[in-house]
Design a protein around this motif. Structure first.
Motif, PDB file in Angstrom:
ATOM      1  N   PRO A 103      59.532   2.236  52.866  1.00 50.87           N
ATOM      2  CA  PRO A 103      59.625   2.422  51.418  1.00 50.87           C
ATOM      3  C   PRO A 103      58.347   1.946  50.732  1.00 50.87           C
ATOM      4  N   ARG A 104      58.058   2.529  49.605  1.00 54.44           N
ATOM      5  CA  ARG A 104      56.934   2.112  48.761  1.00 54.44           C
ATOM      6  C   ARG A 104      57.509   1.986  47.344  1.00 54.44           C
ATOM      7  N   PRO A 105      58.003   0.800  46.982  1.00 57.44           N
ATOM      8  CA  PRO A 105      58.646   0.627  45.670  1.00 57.44           C
ATOM      9  C   PRO A 105      57.776   1.070  44.498  1.00 57.44           C
ATOM     10  N   MET A 106      56.455   0.982  44.650  1.00 54.77           N
ATOM     11  CA  MET A 106      55.572   1.398  43.562  1.00 54.77           C
ATOM     12  C   MET A 106      55.658   2.898  43.304  1.00 54.77           C
ATOM     13  N   TYR A 107      56.186   3.671  44.263  1.00 60.83           N
ATOM     14  CA  TYR A 107      56.357   5.122  44.092  1.00 60.83           C
ATOM     15  C   TYR A 107      57.793   5.477  43.709  1.00 60.83           C
ATOM     16  N   GLY A 108      58.636   4.478  43.517  1.00 61.04           N
ATOM     17  CA  GLY A 108      60.029   4.703  43.139  1.00 61.04           C
ATOM     18  C   GLY A 108      60.962   4.335  44.278  1.00 61.04           C
ATOM     19  N   ASP A 109      62.183   4.031  43.917  1.00 60.90           N
ATOM     20  CA  ASP A 109      63.178   3.599  44.894  1.00 60.90           C
ATOM     21  C   ASP A 109      63.533   4.686  45.910  1.00 60.90           C
ATOM     22  N   TYR A 111      61.512   6.800  47.379  1.00 65.44           N
ATOM     23  CA  TYR A 111      60.405   7.165  48.253  1.00 65.44           C
ATOM     24  C   TYR A 111      60.461   6.442  49.589  1.00 65.44           C
ATOM     25  N   TYR A 112      60.231   7.197  50.666  1.00 65.70           N
ATOM     26  CA  TYR A 112      60.042   6.666  52.014  1.00 65.70           C
ATOM     27  C   TYR A 112      58.962   7.526  52.651  1.00 65.70           C
ATOM     28  N   HIS A 135      66.097   6.615  40.636  1.00 70.47           N
ATOM     29  CA  HIS A 135      64.641   6.666  40.475  1.00 70.47           C
ATOM     30  C   HIS A 135      64.237   5.535  39.596  1.00 70.47           C
TER      31      HIS A 135
END
Length: 135
Positions: A103-109, A111-112, A135
């Protein structure tokens, strides 16, 4: 089904300094995404699922290929498992990691994804957006 590509992008072309190795790299990695070679010429090959989407070629002007800072190609995939398989196939084919799957929290919940650098240093990404996550 329409014979017209529904995408905003007609295709993307990337240069390589090691055509045969890069051709095999992309053939291996893009097969994970269901893409195959659609056109194949000396020094140029085109991959896609149904339409020509990604061209790999030796630069037309004869100068060395180079990776662009801030440029990357993102592939939209349908599951976390495909992100993981894409990453593993890319690393096995000679890519270097630029961000393991996760996951990349900076791209939204939702996103993986993962990032790798191909044989010429081009940054490529595979990402899954889980619509069941807010989101």
């Amino acid at each position: 089904m329409s014979n017209k590509n529904p995408s905003l992008i007609a295709h993307i072309s990337i240069g390589t300094n090691q055509f045969e190795k890069a051709r095999e790299f992309y053939k291996s990695v893009l097969s994970i995404l269901g893409a195959k070679i659609l056109m194949d010429y000396p020094g140029a090959v085109c991959f896609g699922k149904q339409f020509p989407e990604l061209w790999l070629q030796t630069p037309i002007d004869g100068n060395p290929a180079s990776a662009g800072n801030g440029f990357h190609i993102g592939f939209d995939v349908s599951s976390k498992e495909i992100v993981n398989a894409f990453y593993q196939a890319a690393i096995a084919a000679g890519a270097t990691s630029d961000g393991e799957p996760g996951p990349r929290p900076m791209y939204g919940d939702a996103y993986y994804g993962c990032f790798v650098r191909d044989l010429d240093g081009h940054k490529i990404e595979a990402a899954f957006h889980d619509e069941s996550v807010g989101h």
